[in-house]
Design a protein around this motif. Structure first.
Motif, PDB file in Angstrom:
ATOM      1  N   ALA A 210      -3.865  68.567  45.045  1.00 51.40           N
ATOM      2  CA  ALA A 210      -4.473  67.006  44.967  1.00 51.40           C
ATOM      3  C   ALA A 210      -3.734  66.299  43.963  1.00 51.40           C
ATOM      4  CB  ALA A 210      -5.854  67.127  44.995  1.00 51.40           C
ATOM      5  N   LEU A 211      -3.796  66.681  42.607  1.00 47.21           N
ATOM      6  CA  LEU A 211      -3.261  66.038  41.781  1.00 47.21           C
ATOM      7  C   LEU A 211      -1.759  65.841  41.685  1.00 47.21           C
ATOM      8  CD1 LEU A 211      -4.362  64.790  38.915  1.00 47.21           C
ATOM      9  CD2 LEU A 211      -3.757  67.090  37.910  1.00 47.21           C
ATOM     10  N   GLU A 212      -1.308  66.817  42.116  1.00 51.82           N
ATOM     11  CA  GLU A 212       0.207  66.750  42.257  1.00 51.82           C
ATOM     12  C   GLU A 212       0.760  65.414  43.382  1.00 51.82           C
ATOM     13  OE1 GLU A 212       4.325  69.318  43.929  1.00 51.82           O
ATOM     14  OE2 GLU A 212       2.291  70.317  43.579  1.00 51.82           O
ATOM     15  N   HIS A 213       0.008  65.773  44.433  1.00 56.84           N
ATOM     16  CA  HIS A 213       0.146  64.489  45.396  1.00 56.84           C
ATOM     17  C   HIS A 213      -0.143  62.955  44.757  1.00 56.84           C
ATOM     18  CE1 HIS A 213       1.267  66.646  48.945  1.00 56.84           C
ATOM     19  NE2 HIS A 213       0.366  67.541  48.740  1.00 56.84           N
ATOM     20  N   LEU A 214      -1.125  62.988  44.040  1.00 62.73           N
ATOM     21  CA  LEU A 214      -1.546  61.658  43.517  1.00 62.73           C
ATOM     22  C   LEU A 214      -0.652  61.154  42.440  1.00 62.73           C
ATOM     23  CD1 LEU A 214      -5.373  62.328  43.234  1.00 62.73           C
ATOM     24  CD2 LEU A 214      -4.246  60.598  44.697  1.00 62.73           C
ATOM     25  N   VAL A 215       0.065  62.017  41.745  1.00 64.26           N
ATOM     26  CA  VAL A 215       0.781  61.674  40.670  1.00 64.26           C
ATOM     27  C   VAL A 215       2.117  61.149  41.368  1.00 64.26           C
ATOM     28  CG1 VAL A 215       2.563  62.443  38.900  1.00 64.26           C
ATOM     29  CG2 VAL A 215       0.049  63.092  38.879  1.00 64.26           C
ATOM     30  N   LEU A 216       2.628  61.802  42.304  1.00 68.75           N
ATOM     31  CA  LEU A 216       3.862  61.408  43.158  1.00 68.75           C
ATOM     32  C   LEU A 216       3.422  60.241  43.868  1.00 68.75           C
ATOM     33  CD1 LEU A 216       4.874  64.675  44.604  1.00 68.75           C
ATOM     34  CD2 LEU A 216       5.982  63.711  42.977  1.00 68.75           C
ATOM     35  N   ALA A 217       2.383  59.704  44.106  1.00 68.45           N
ATOM     36  CA  ALA A 217       1.917  58.679  44.886  1.00 68.45           C
ATOM     37  C   ALA A 217       1.968  57.499  43.956  1.00 68.45           C
ATOM     38  CB  ALA A 217       0.726  58.751  45.494  1.00 68.45           C
ATOM     39  N   SER A 218       1.383  57.818  42.598  1.00 68.39           N
ATOM     40  CA  SER A 218       1.404  56.781  41.707  1.00 68.39           C
ATOM     41  C   SER A 218       2.740  56.385  41.227  1.00 68.39           C
ATOM     42  CB  SER A 218       0.601  57.383  40.432  1.00 68.39           C
ATOM     43  OG  SER A 218       0.459  56.294  39.465  1.00 68.39           O
ATOM     44  N   MET A 219       3.829  57.463  40.988  1.00 65.02           N
ATOM     45  CA  MET A 219       5.067  57.170  40.791  1.00 65.02           C
ATOM     46  C   MET A 219       5.731  56.332  41.697  1.00 65.02           C
ATOM     47  SD  MET A 219       6.148  60.881  39.451  1.00 65.02           S
ATOM     48  CE  MET A 219       7.939  60.531  39.182  1.00 65.02           C
ATOM     49  N   ALA A 220       5.510  56.424  42.911  1.00 63.54           N
ATOM     50  CA  ALA A 220       6.290  55.602  43.978  1.00 63.54           C
ATOM     51  C   ALA A 220       5.471  54.108  43.772  1.00 63.54           C
ATOM     52  CB  ALA A 220       5.828  56.057  45.344  1.00 63.54           C
ATOM     53  N   MET A 221       4.301  53.922  43.755  1.00 63.91           N
ATOM     54  CA  MET A 221       3.688  52.605  43.537  1.00 63.91           C
ATOM     55  C   MET A 221       4.029  52.019  42.286  1.00 63.91           C
ATOM     56  SD  MET A 221       1.793  51.818  46.167  1.00 63.91           S
ATOM     57  CE  MET A 221       0.751  52.920  47.588  1.00 63.91           C
ATOM     58  N   ILE A 222       4.391  52.691  41.151  1.00 67.09           N
ATOM     59  CA  ILE A 222       4.910  51.968  39.925  1.00 67.09           C
ATOM     60  C   ILE A 222       6.145  51.602  40.149  1.00 67.09           C
ATOM     61  CG2 ILE A 222       5.631  52.504  37.638  1.00 67.09           C
ATOM     62  CD1 ILE A 222       3.055  54.541  37.462  1.00 67.09           C
ATOM     63  N   ALA A 223       6.877  52.120  41.031  1.00 66.24           N
ATOM     64  CA  ALA A 223       8.314  51.649  41.251  1.00 66.24           C
ATOM     65  C   ALA A 223       8.325  50.478  42.262  1.00 66.24           C
ATOM     66  CB  ALA A 223       9.198  53.007  41.895  1.00 66.24           C
ATOM     67  N   SER A 224       7.431  50.223  43.003  1.00 66.59           N
ATOM     68  CA  SER A 224       7.489  49.252  43.861  1.00 66.59           C
ATOM     69  C   SER A 224       6.502  48.004  43.132  1.00 66.59           C
ATOM     70  CB  SER A 224       6.508  49.532  45.038  1.00 66.59           C
ATOM     71  OG  SER A 224       7.334  50.505  45.877  1.00 66.59           O
ATOM     72  N   GLY A 225       5.992  48.239  41.997  1.00 63.30           N
ATOM     73  CA  GLY A 225       5.321  47.190  41.296  1.00 63.30           C
ATOM     74  C   GLY A 225       4.025  47.082  41.834  1.00 63.30           C
ATOM     75  N   GLN A 226       3.179  47.794  42.456  1.00 62.06           N
ATOM     76  CA  GLN A 226       1.939  47.856  43.241  1.00 62.06           C
ATOM     77  C   GLN A 226       0.886  48.220  41.968  1.00 62.06           C
ATOM     78  OE1 GLN A 226       1.698  46.695  46.387  1.00 62.06           O
ATOM     79  NE2 GLN A 226       3.768  46.501  46.541  1.00 62.06           N
ATOM     80  N   GLU A 227       0.606  47.101  41.229  1.00 61.52           N
ATOM     81  CA  GLU A 227      -0.167  47.404  40.132  1.00 61.52           C
ATOM     82  C   GLU A 227      -1.608  47.712  40.512  1.00 61.52           C
ATOM     83  OE1 GLU A 227      -1.500  44.120  37.486  1.00 61.52           O
ATOM     84  OE2 GLU A 227      -1.187  45.366  35.658  1.00 61.52           O
ATOM     85  N   SER A 228      -2.290  46.946  41.386  1.00 63.90           N
ATOM     86  CA  SER A 228      -3.464  47.350  41.850  1.00 63.90           C
ATOM     87  C   SER A 228      -3.775  48.805  42.557  1.00 63.90           C
ATOM     88  CB  SER A 228      -4.027  46.312  42.700  1.00 63.90           C
ATOM     89  OG  SER A 228      -4.526  44.987  42.054  1.00 63.90           O
ATOM     90  N   GLU A 229      -2.613  49.262  43.422  1.00 61.88           N
ATOM     91  CA  GLU A 229      -2.837  50.462  44.034  1.00 61.88           C
ATOM     92  C   GLU A 229      -2.524  51.642  43.264  1.00 61.88           C
ATOM     93  OE1 GLU A 229      -3.267  50.942  47.392  1.00 61.88           O
ATOM     94  OE2 GLU A 229      -3.774  48.972  47.422  1.00 61.88           O
ATOM     95  N   VAL A 230      -1.630  51.334  41.920  1.00 66.40           N
ATOM     96  CA  VAL A 230      -1.735  52.150  40.950  1.00 66.40           C
ATOM     97  C   VAL A 230      -3.069  52.390  40.159  1.00 66.40           C
ATOM     98  CG1 VAL A 230      -0.689  52.781  38.637  1.00 66.40           C
ATOM     99  CG2 VAL A 230       0.714  51.771  40.405  1.00 66.40           C
ATOM    100  N   ALA A 231      -3.758  51.370  39.974  1.00 60.21           N
ATOM    101  CA  ALA A 231      -5.148  51.460  39.682  1.00 60.21           C
ATOM    102  C   ALA A 231      -6.066  52.367  40.242  1.00 60.21           C
ATOM    103  CB  ALA A 231      -5.552  50.064  39.095  1.00 60.21           C
ATOM    104  N   SER A 232      -6.037  52.023  41.590  1.00 59.37           N
ATOM    105  CA  SER A 232      -6.864  52.887  42.672  1.00 59.37           C
ATOM    106  C   SER A 232      -6.526  54.269  42.591  1.00 59.37           C
ATOM    107  CB  SER A 232      -6.415  52.401  43.900  1.00 59.37           C
ATOM    108  OG  SER A 232      -6.928  50.839  44.062  1.00 59.37           O
ATOM    109  N   ILE A 233      -5.245  54.700  42.453  1.00 61.72           N
ATOM    110  CA  ILE A 233      -4.791  56.075  42.415  1.00 61.72           C
ATOM    111  C   ILE A 233      -5.148  56.550  41.049  1.00 61.72           C
ATOM    112  CG2 ILE A 233      -2.976  57.642  42.254  1.00 61.72           C
ATOM    113  CD1 ILE A 233      -1.190  55.694  44.101  1.00 61.72           C
TER     114      ILE A 233
END
Length: 543
Positions: A286-309
């Motif tokens: 679960a942690l691995e999937h979340l870290v990968l999702a966070s990296m994708a959101m950071i690359a897209s500039g999705q700050e609020s989504e990064v915070a949710s992750i």
């Protein structure tokens, strides 16, 4: 042209920040009835997946009179005019758009549907394999719109018969337009049943819709991926995590084949996969999937989504007892939410609750109390746009903390407030029953046995079809047996009441009941031993 999104059609599983989904209604330009029937394809259901259907078992002829069960009979000879149905459907759309209200729109939609039904009955039988929809697809679309209006009025039970009729009208073997109509009908019916709390029936509709879509588009179409994720969310809600994981993996494969690496679609898939892994106790994955999702959101500039992750990552760290890392993740998210949403936003309150739980588990009760109070201040004066579900969920979580520090009276007040918020909301009967069951346990620990019995009986009434309802009572009876002994008259009274309920349900008593904590709150984590028996000094914050 589109009607506003109808409440109840967007699934409870859909994230709150998902783009609104709409029911399309034909945009007729003439102010007088058109001279020819509409030939447009029916609109897609307001589910997240974009339609694209396929083949299924051949349906009966759409002109069958069973439509009478779907809409009230309207004895009006003018409804035989094939030009009238499209015109009435336009009036229904205009009634919504002009603010005349859904009741006026409902009248127009009922008459339009009846007109289309009569035209279908009078039409020549379709040529096998032909692609012309004629009034058949108009009828399917009209039934979809009629059901959407019923849902906008909160009359979900009445929306079901038109949708059950709508899925029988098209024949996917007659081409993509019919497949689209069949797919849309199944997904819309699934959403409506979900709002009624009929999760199993809802999932069956989604499964049939996915089957039609795959038969038409193939296994790897991106739209199939969206529907797979939608169905995976439904499986998560039903706690069928293995099926959810299988579909989510398929969704990831489809999106990786059609999207750029680290796409937003892949990030959404990984967040869902993390939820599934966490539910199965697989925290590292679960942690691995979340870290990968966070990296994708950071690359897209999705700050609020990064915070949710970050909040989700904090939850995983807490499950792994990596408390310092959990605090760091929560504080990162809190900083972003305060700056982007405001310090009184419910999202901020939800992070306060997470921190309160963490400090309670680590024995720092003063800090835990402070964060609970901060969250309650926000829930007590919610900002505009806050949903009752957000408030009720937060109050329920805080209640669990109060209960664990031996403050059942405070916990009860919060549960009562939460239940009051949800009682008028459709699709919340199961949640309310769970709250009542928890309240029953608290009443019992306080010695308020009559209140406990009433709470449990009310919960069972709401969950009569669910096995867990009876098992909750069985476990409570077991607790009383251990505390009072089998010879106690209070125990005998409770046993007789339970026996009556079991008899009504056609069951016998099960002496191997599940954990009461898991039945009442399947997501609850067992409290840390070091925190057991501790109590906040002077805990008396009032909501």
């Amino acid at each position: 042209m589109t009607m506003p999104t109808m409440p109840g059609l967007v699934s409870v599983k859909t994230p709150a920040n998902a783009p609104p989904l709409r029911v399309s209604v034909p945009d007729t330009q003439q102010q007088q009835p058109p001279r020819t029937p509409m030939k447009k394809t029916p609109s897609s259901t307001p589910s997240r997946s974009k339609p694209s259907p396929g083949r299924s078992a051949k349906k009966d002829s759409p002109g069958v009179s069973s439509a009478a069960a779907a809409v009230p009979v309207v004895d009006d000879p003018s409804l035989d005019n094939p030009d009238l149905g499209p015109f009435l459907l336009k009036l229904a759309r205009d009634a919504i758009a002009s603010g005349e209200g859904p009741n006026k729109a409902l009248d127009y939609a009922i008459r339009a549907t009846k007109s289309f039904e009569r035209c279908c009955a009078a039409a020549a039988p379709p040529v096998p394999g032909g692609s012309d929809g004629g009034p058949v697809l108009d009828l399917a679309m009209s039934l979809h719109v009629l059901a959407a209006i019923y849902c906008s009025l909160g009359r979900f039970d009445e929306a079901v018969p038109p949708l059950e009729r709508a899925i029988k009208v098209p024949d996917p073997e007659r081409g993509p337009d019919h497949s689209l109509a069949a797919f849309s009908g199944h997904m819309q019916l699934g959403d409506t049943l979900s709002m009624l709390g009929q999760i199993d029936r809802s999932i069956a509709c989604y499964e049939e819709g996915l089957k039609i879509q795959i038969q038409t588009l193939g296994e790897t179409d991106p739209r199939v991926g969206e529907t797979c994720r939608y169905l995976a969310e439904a499986y998560v809600q039903a706690m069928q995590f293995n099926k959810a994981e299988e579909l989510c993996k398929k969704t990831l494969e489809i999106h990786r084949a059609h999207s750029e690496p680290a796409s937003l679609e892949e990030a959404a898939d990984r967040r869902l996969m993390a939820i599934i892994c966490e539910a199965k106790g697989d925290y590292e994955n679960a942690l691995e999937h979340l870290v990968l999702a966070s990296m994708a959101m950071i690359a897209s500039g999705q700050e609020s989504e990064v915070a949710s992750i970050d909040v989700s990552i904090g939850n995983i760290y807490m499950s792994l007892c990596r408390f310092d890392e959990a605090v760091f993740s929560y504080q990162k998210a809190l900083t972003v939410f305060k700056s982007s949403k405001g310090e009184t936003h419910p999202t901020v309150a939800s992070v306060f609750v997470r921190l309160a739980e963490l400090y309670h588990r680590t024995g720092k009760l003063r800090e835990s109390k402070s964060y609970c109070e901060n969250a309650l201040r926000i829930y007590n004066k919610p900002v505009p746009g806050t949903t009752v579900e957000e408030i009720a969920g937060g109050l329920t979580e805080i209640s669990a903390i109060y209960e664990s520090v031996d403050e059942p009276e405070e916990a009860l007040k919060l549960l009562q407030k939460s239940m009051k918020l949800l009682e008028d909301k459709p699709g919340q009967q199961s949640a309310i029953a769970g709250l009542e069951a928890r309240m029953g346990v608290m009443y019992y620990t306080l010695g308020r046995y009559e209140d406990a019995r009433n709470a449990f009986e009310s919960a069972v009434t709401k969950l009569r079809a669910a096995e867990d309802a009876i098992e909750i009572l069985e476990q409570v009876l077991k607790l009383r047996e251990e505390k009072l002994g089998t010879a106690n008259p209070d125990f005998e009274d409770e046993k007789k009441r339970l026996a009556e309920l079991l008899k009504e349900a056609g069951r016998s008593r099960n002496y191997k009941a599940k954990s009461l904590q898991n039945l009442i709150d399947p997501n609850a984590r067992p409290p840390k031993k070091e925190a057991s028996g501790k109590k906040w000094p002077g805990l008396g914050f009032k909501f």
